[in-house]
Design a protein around this motif. Sequence first.
Motif, short mmCIF file in Angstrom:
data_model
loop_
_atom_site.label_atom_id
_atom_site.label_comp_id
_atom_site.label_asym_id
_atom_site.label_seq_id
_atom_site.Cartn_x
_atom_site.Cartn_y
_atom_site.Cartn_z
N ARG A 25 28.56 -10.10 7.18
CA ARG A 25 28.28 -9.49 8.57
C ARG A 25 28.32 -7.95 8.56
O ARG A 25 29.24 -7.11 7.94
CB ARG A 25 29.75 -9.84 9.56
N VAL A 26 27.20 -7.38 8.88
CA VAL A 26 26.94 -6.04 8.78
C VAL A 26 27.14 -5.24 10.01
O VAL A 26 27.82 -4.21 9.95
CB VAL A 26 25.28 -5.92 8.31
N ILE A 27 26.60 -5.60 11.26
CA ILE A 27 26.97 -4.90 12.35
C ILE A 27 27.85 -5.91 13.26
O ILE A 27 27.43 -7.24 13.13
CB ILE A 27 25.76 -4.63 13.12
N ASN A 28 28.59 -5.56 13.85
CA ASN A 28 29.63 -6.28 14.94
C ASN A 28 30.98 -6.85 13.86
O ASN A 28 31.26 -7.91 13.75
CB ASN A 28 29.12 -7.30 15.46
N GLN A 29 31.55 -5.88 12.99
CA GLN A 29 32.57 -6.11 12.27
C GLN A 29 33.55 -4.76 12.36
O GLN A 29 33.15 -3.90 13.23
CB GLN A 29 32.34 -5.95 10.54
N LEU A 41 23.92 -7.85 13.28
CA LEU A 41 23.40 -8.11 12.25
C LEU A 41 23.85 -8.86 10.95
O LEU A 41 25.14 -8.34 10.58
CB LEU A 41 22.52 -6.70 11.62
N ASP A 42 23.61 -9.91 10.76
CA ASP A 42 23.86 -10.86 9.62
C ASP A 42 23.22 -11.06 8.70
O ASP A 42 21.73 -11.17 9.10
CB ASP A 42 24.54 -12.27 10.16
N GLU A 43 23.46 -11.04 7.35
CA GLU A 43 22.81 -11.50 6.36
C GLU A 43 23.26 -12.65 5.68
O GLU A 43 24.63 -12.82 5.35
CB GLU A 43 22.66 -10.38 5.12
N PHE A 44 22.58 -13.81 5.22
CA PHE A 44 22.83 -15.07 4.80
C PHE A 44 21.97 -15.02 3.56
O PHE A 44 20.81 -15.19 3.78
CB PHE A 44 22.86 -16.15 5.46
#
Length: 276
Positions: A25-29, A41-44
Amino acid sequence: MASAIIKHRVRGMPAQDGAGVKLKRVINQPAFRHRDPILMLDEFKSDDPNDYIAGFPPHPHRGFCTLTYMLAGNMAHEDSKGNTGEISTGGLQWMKAARGMIHSEMPKQKDGLMWGFQLWLNLPAAEKMSDPEYADIPGDTVPEVAVEGGIVRVLSGDFNGRTGPVKAPGRDFLYLDYRLPGGVSLVLPQQGQQTRLVYVYQGAIQVAGVEVQAGELIELDADAEVSLVTGAEGHFLLMAAKPIGEPIAQYGPFVMNTEAELRQAFMDYQSGKLTA
């Protein structure tokens, strides 16, 4: 870390979502909340099927848009409006949930690398209860611009005379995927968007004397001319948008302007009216 050009720098944190999909989790942490109008923004990324095979079973959304972008692998979409699609390498899925959608995103592979991003983009109050929309965008329809021995994939907005397929009227949303070799120097496009973010997903870049590595995001000054140099290679996302400037009330998959609207979203979901 802050400077005249880099306002914030943050590393994505491990998280889980859906039915246990491991992601970053990049944004909204805790260290980096939303940047209007970019909510999340999530990266999987994993080649272990145990990390992604359970996918994202049916779940609701209201009040914003989701954008899934695949670098590798295959993901199937199905929603309460009857839309179906499959996103494969290089492709995108754009969903304007607006007044309500229930959708699922499930892997269409049992092994191999699954790698992609999901971004949430807010909607202004005037559009939050509008009709939902869906677009399945194959990878071979995304414009690519040759730049300094590499390419820039134009996902949304305008870049070097090419226009991306994702439309977000009123937000001036620019979403570019830079894939550059090592030792490249260039200036990022400056189009006046106040929200301006860069996420490095492979390699490294140097901005204002600061090395930004894979897994890190930087928030850039809106007015600064930003030059960067790639490391051995530099693959990164540039996200820029015009803020909406309205209150944000969020709880899980619902993003509205007030607490009362959030309560209404819950009631509509529980009563089956969310997608009516």
